[in-house]
Design an enzyme around this catalytic site. Sequence first.
Site, PDB file in Angstrom:
ATOM      1  N   SER A  36      41.539   2.953  66.479  1.00  0.00           N
ATOM      2  CA  SER A  36      40.507   2.243  67.228  1.00  0.00           C
ATOM      3  C   SER A  36      40.932   2.069  68.673  1.00  0.00           C
ATOM      4  O   SER A  36      42.130   1.984  68.982  1.00  0.00           O
ATOM      5  CB  SER A  36      40.267   0.860  66.621  1.00  0.00           C
ATOM      6  N   ASP A  37      39.956   2.046  69.565  1.00  0.00           N
ATOM      7  CA  ASP A  37      40.270   1.532  70.892  1.00  0.00           C
ATOM      8  C   ASP A  37      40.543   0.041  70.733  1.00  0.00           C
ATOM      9  O   ASP A  37      40.074  -0.603  69.795  1.00  0.00           O
ATOM     10  CB  ASP A  37      39.116   1.792  71.868  1.00  0.00           C
TER      11      ASP A  37
END
Length: 739
Positions: free
Chosen positions: A266-267
């Site tokens: 994930s960012d």
Amino acid sequence: MKNISLLMTFASMSGGCGRASTETDVAPYLDEDQPLDIRVEDALSRMTLEEKVALLHAQSKFSSAGVPRLGIPEVWCTDGPHGIRAEVLWDEWEQAGWTNDSCTAFPALTCLAATWNPEMSALYGKSVGEEARYREKDVLLGPGVNIYRMPLNGRNFEYMGEDPFLSSRMVVPYVRGVQANGVAACVKHFALNNQETNRQQVNVVVDDRALREIYLPAFRAAVEEGKAWAVMGSYNRYKGEFCCHNHYLLNEILKGEWNFDGVVISDWGGVHDTKQAIENGLDMEFGSWTDGLTWGASNAYDNYYLARPYLELLRSGEASEATLDDKARRVLRLIFRTAMNRRKPFGSLNSPEHIAAARRIAGEGMVLLKNDNGVLPFDMSQLKTIAVIGENAVKMMTVGGGSSSLKVHHECTPLEGIRAAVGNRVKVLYERGYVGDVTTSYNGVDSGQDLADSRTSGQLLADAVAAARQADAVLFVGGLNKSDYQDCEGADRREYGLPYGQDAVIEALAAANPRLAVVFVSGNAVAMPWIDRVPAVLEAWFSGSEAGNALADVVFGAVNPSGKLPFTFPVRLEDNGAIAMGEFPGDDTVTYREGLFVGYRWHEARQIAPLFAFGHGLSYTTFDVSDVRSDRASLSAKGRIRISAEVTNTGDMAGAEVVQLYIGDEESSLPRPVKELKGFRKVFLAPGEHQTVTFDITPDLLQYYDDTKAAWVAEPGAFTAYVGTASDNICGTVGFTLE
């Protein structure tokens, strides 16, 4: 720490320190001679449910847990893609205060793309990978390959331009170079992260053809050809789902169609729901709360979406352990490829080789946009005095810009580079000309500069003009910087024009001295209302640690510029398709109404002349591209056509030309661009030297994505091959048919 932990585990498995381990004592997952999948399955079979879940979420700002009981180490990430970010505290964004975490800053990826040279991309990836390896990082969060949709995106400088073919050819060597060091390249941001405004919520609406033909090819190349070990999801939504847990993008395309065997990361802060994160393709969650341990729990990381909430669903039978095992397999595979890879090289930091690589890439990426009357290169033997004007001549650019901000071992500014190059042979005058941003720090890293200036704008301009009148030549160094609303993560540009009143300074300098060269430090196109009055313009990009030395190399002719624009410079902002269609930045939703027609595709379809075209770039020498021809007139479904052209250096200086192949479909049943880049070759030639350049056209290069069939199609019929040195400078064409 990783190695100590691992050795202690080996000792315990062998029965203690007094007995040496034998080959038969080593579990399959620890045996690097075993196939990777066997090691993964063996390790997975030994893990508890809790240990599997612990692999999937952060334990600190940039690390996730391993399995200490089994000697499986943590995963450590670092921001990129232009250098290795300074160490931060375990649970805070503040600097850790290390004295040995200064890195080499490599040029921004726009500069790398502008080299149009995959060899430079391989050198870049190898070099930045060595620095990540030396710093004991397992995952480099880069490179970025989001498409340059329009000139206002604050993060365009981190990407590889507007064309999917160019980005695809340049990303593969970078990924391979990084991973040769036992460090995972994490290709980002997947997908459609083409603006910073409202980036964490905006829903992107784009047709399937544009998605497949424009916005996904570079990611696909990184996965299928580069064999990337990690991909980062983007903040925005697509089809109403956040891209960090997006079923269509992650499950169907990335892991399904492309057979990606790595991890989806994930960012930081890009996860929003436990069940969607479980089912929709996310593997590792980072940054969901940026204040870590202050959320009223002993360890807030255990409250991440893929932490305790996931464990509770597993224990209650509401979540499948088979899905968990797939995620854990992927993380284990990553760990065996990186942290537990004892055969990886040692790496190096700030080596002479890295400094040389940064300088070489920067020099080769600089783009000579205009050079009337041969103003550049400046001949030192003909100069007594040179005036350097502009804030960007002295402002360090490695600090700031968001997550790509760096703490560098050194940074040579343009003024320092010019002065070092001329020594005592030429007097160098410096005037600032304008005051832009005097801040010198970001995220606890400070450049140490004092940029304060008490002069009025009128006095600054007058002093600059006076210096220009005294000089034999003038070099204005301006452009953008990495402050908010310029080239910076988190916000987009507010205007296409130059900030801080630079246009007025350039106009005044042009009137004061006809021997003027304007140098831009930027990662984006800018308006140039004064272009007819300025004889020479050079795009120098954000060039990293060796920015000043690389600029001096080009300005004084030690390096003959050979860079080509990786994106179009429109005359006006309204000449850009995304802006013209009224769909930037959007509010809750942004619709890509221009569809396929991004960059030069839009300009050619609407017959809008650019300020500087995609692929444009001049040289200090001249080249002739002629005799464009094909070896046959038709192409079978499984055959190829070879397109050839003759390239000659007709000038008196060694240099390089980028020969570009575009293809146009003359009989398509669906709308297609006038032509699209399908090949390029960079040719280095001595004066008078000649070379034959060839391109092989196969049916796959002629395909488009037919959204009515959900398939790639190459329709029989007439095509045209265009060979030239820019999208608007075609030297020859040849027609052929696909049978």
